[in-house]
Design a protein around this motif. Structure first.
Motif, PDB file in Angstrom:
ATOM      1  N   ILE A 118       3.329 -72.209  16.386  1.00  0.00           N
ATOM      2  CA  ILE A 118       3.099 -71.853  17.337  1.00  0.00           C
ATOM      3  C   ILE A 118       3.448 -70.274  17.433  1.00  0.00           C
ATOM      4  O   ILE A 118       4.331 -69.742  17.282  1.00  0.00           O
ATOM      5  CB  ILE A 118       4.269 -72.299  18.411  1.00  0.00           C
ATOM      6  CG1 ILE A 118       4.129 -74.028  18.352  1.00  0.00           C
ATOM      7  CG2 ILE A 118       4.184 -72.258  19.873  1.00  0.00           C
ATOM      8  CD1 ILE A 118       5.377 -74.785  18.851  1.00  0.00           C
ATOM      9  N   ALA A 168       3.806 -66.504  18.799  1.00  0.00           N
ATOM     10  CA  ALA A 168       4.720 -65.742  19.845  1.00  0.00           C
ATOM     11  C   ALA A 168       3.799 -65.325  20.849  1.00  0.00           C
ATOM     12  O   ALA A 168       4.533 -65.113  21.818  1.00  0.00           O
ATOM     13  CB  ALA A 168       5.343 -64.676  18.856  1.00  0.00           C
ATOM     14  N   GLN A 169       2.664 -64.757  20.496  1.00  0.00           N
ATOM     15  CA  GLN A 169       1.821 -64.454  21.928  1.00  0.00           C
ATOM     16  C   GLN A 169       0.434 -65.013  21.797  1.00  0.00           C
ATOM     17  O   GLN A 169       0.064 -65.360  20.862  1.00  0.00           O
ATOM     18  CB  GLN A 169       1.400 -62.807  21.474  1.00  0.00           C
ATOM     19  CG  GLN A 169       2.783 -62.011  21.515  1.00  0.00           C
ATOM     20  CD  GLN A 169       2.440 -60.258  21.277  1.00  0.00           C
ATOM     21  OE1 GLN A 169       1.389 -60.171  20.763  1.00  0.00           O
ATOM     22  NE2 GLN A 169       3.414 -59.696  21.399  1.00  0.00           N
ATOM     23  N   CYS A 170      -0.032 -64.983  22.809  1.00  0.00           N
ATOM     24  CA  CYS A 170      -1.325 -65.527  23.051  1.00  0.00           C
ATOM     25  C   CYS A 170      -2.635 -65.110  22.282  1.00  0.00           C
ATOM     26  O   CYS A 170      -2.712 -63.877  22.124  1.00  0.00           O
ATOM     27  CB  CYS A 170      -1.957 -65.503  24.342  1.00  0.00           C
ATOM     28  SG  CYS A 170      -3.276 -66.584  24.880  1.00  0.00           S
ATOM     29  N   CYS A 211      -4.156 -69.080  26.868  1.00  0.00           N
ATOM     30  CA  CYS A 211      -3.058 -69.782  26.809  1.00  0.00           C
ATOM     31  C   CYS A 211      -2.810 -70.619  28.011  1.00  0.00           C
ATOM     32  O   CYS A 211      -2.178 -71.437  28.002  1.00  0.00           O
ATOM     33  CB  CYS A 211      -2.021 -69.016  26.279  1.00  0.00           C
ATOM     34  SG  CYS A 211      -2.336 -68.766  24.492  1.00  0.00           S
ATOM     35  N   TYR A 264       0.870 -75.688  27.493  1.00  0.00           N
ATOM     36  CA  TYR A 264       1.437 -73.994  27.018  1.00  0.00           C
ATOM     37  C   TYR A 264       2.869 -73.754  27.294  1.00  0.00           C
ATOM     38  O   TYR A 264       3.522 -73.473  26.310  1.00  0.00           O
ATOM     39  CB  TYR A 264       0.624 -73.186  27.908  1.00  0.00           C
ATOM     40  CG  TYR A 264       0.983 -71.608  27.410  1.00  0.00           C
ATOM     41  CD1 TYR A 264       0.820 -71.309  26.342  1.00  0.00           C
ATOM     42  CD2 TYR A 264       1.945 -71.208  28.514  1.00  0.00           C
ATOM     43  CE1 TYR A 264       1.394 -69.770  26.032  1.00  0.00           C
ATOM     44  CE2 TYR A 264       2.198 -69.664  28.322  1.00  0.00           C
ATOM     45  CZ  TYR A 264       1.916 -69.201  26.999  1.00  0.00           C
ATOM     46  OH  TYR A 264       2.242 -67.751  26.663  1.00  0.00           O
ATOM     47  N   GLU A 265       3.450 -74.314  28.476  1.00  0.00           N
ATOM     48  CA  GLU A 265       4.658 -74.261  28.685  1.00  0.00           C
ATOM     49  C   GLU A 265       5.794 -74.939  27.721  1.00  0.00           C
ATOM     50  O   GLU A 265       6.633 -74.565  27.328  1.00  0.00           O
ATOM     51  CB  GLU A 265       5.105 -74.335  30.270  1.00  0.00           C
ATOM     52  CG  GLU A 265       4.339 -73.481  31.128  1.00  0.00           C
ATOM     53  CD  GLU A 265       4.861 -71.942  30.999  1.00  0.00           C
ATOM     54  OE1 GLU A 265       6.279 -71.919  30.459  1.00  0.00           O
ATOM     55  OE2 GLU A 265       3.934 -71.277  31.195  1.00  0.00           O
ATOM     56  N   VAL A 283       5.660 -73.521  24.213  1.00  0.00           N
ATOM     57  CA  VAL A 283       6.530 -72.098  24.225  1.00  0.00           C
ATOM     58  C   VAL A 283       8.151 -72.699  24.143  1.00  0.00           C
ATOM     59  O   VAL A 283       8.913 -72.024  23.577  1.00  0.00           O
ATOM     60  CB  VAL A 283       6.241 -71.437  25.559  1.00  0.00           C
ATOM     61  CG1 VAL A 283       7.246 -70.211  25.498  1.00  0.00           C
ATOM     62  CG2 VAL A 283       4.825 -70.725  25.226  1.00  0.00           C
ATOM     63  N   ARG A 319       8.940 -73.728  20.933  1.00  0.00           N
ATOM     64  CA  ARG A 319       9.187 -72.813  19.798  1.00  0.00           C
ATOM     65  C   ARG A 319      10.510 -72.168  20.345  1.00  0.00           C
ATOM     66  O   ARG A 319      11.215 -71.758  19.288  1.00  0.00           O
ATOM     67  CB  ARG A 319       7.972 -71.707  20.108  1.00  0.00           C
ATOM     68  CG  ARG A 319       8.049 -70.550  19.126  1.00  0.00           C
ATOM     69  CD  ARG A 319       7.176 -69.678  19.346  1.00  0.00           C
ATOM     70  NE  ARG A 319       6.618 -68.761  18.117  1.00  0.00           N
ATOM     71  CZ  ARG A 319       7.487 -67.788  17.981  1.00  0.00           C
ATOM     72  NH1 ARG A 319       8.312 -67.392  18.720  1.00  0.00           N
ATOM     73  NH2 ARG A 319       7.359 -67.052  16.641  1.00  0.00           N
TER      74      ARG A 319
END
Length: 104
Positions: free
Chosen positions: A48, A50-52, A72, A78-79, A82, A85
């Motif tokens: 996953i 860390a940034q889009c 993203c 998406y949420e 995140v 992760r």
């Protein structure tokens, strides 16, 4: 045609709610994943981003042509990804005492 008659269905969001009906089980499943293994947590942190990764500025010969926005936010889970992760990073840092800066 009087003011109460319409060609649209009464519930205009019925198609959107059907989409939510399909995505909701995936959201619950992702939220229910408990990270309890070091190898799985490492794998999730690497899998996953860390940034889009999709946001880009397209340039040709130094001239800015157009901008592709981050996709993203259009991802319906998406949420939850995140959050998964974050749980993995927290498990590695708090429980395993591992340095997680390489995943950031």
């Amino acid at each position: 045609m009087n003011s109460t008659t319409s060609i649209f269905p009464k519930n205009r969001c019925q198609y959107l709610s059907f989409g939510k009906f399909l995505v909701q089980p995936a959201r619950r499943w992702l939220d229910g994943i408990a990270v309890g293994d070091r190898q799985v947590a490492r794998w999730l942190c690497q899998l996953i981003p860390a940034q889009c990764p999709f946001e880009r500025d397209i340039q040709l010969w130094g001239h800015h042509l157009f901008h592709i926005p981050p996709m993203c936010k259009l991802n319906p889970v998406y949420e939850e990804l995140v959050g998964l992760r974050f749980r993995s990073l927290s498990f590695l840092a708090d429980t395993c005492g591992e340095d997680v800066t390489r995943y950031c």
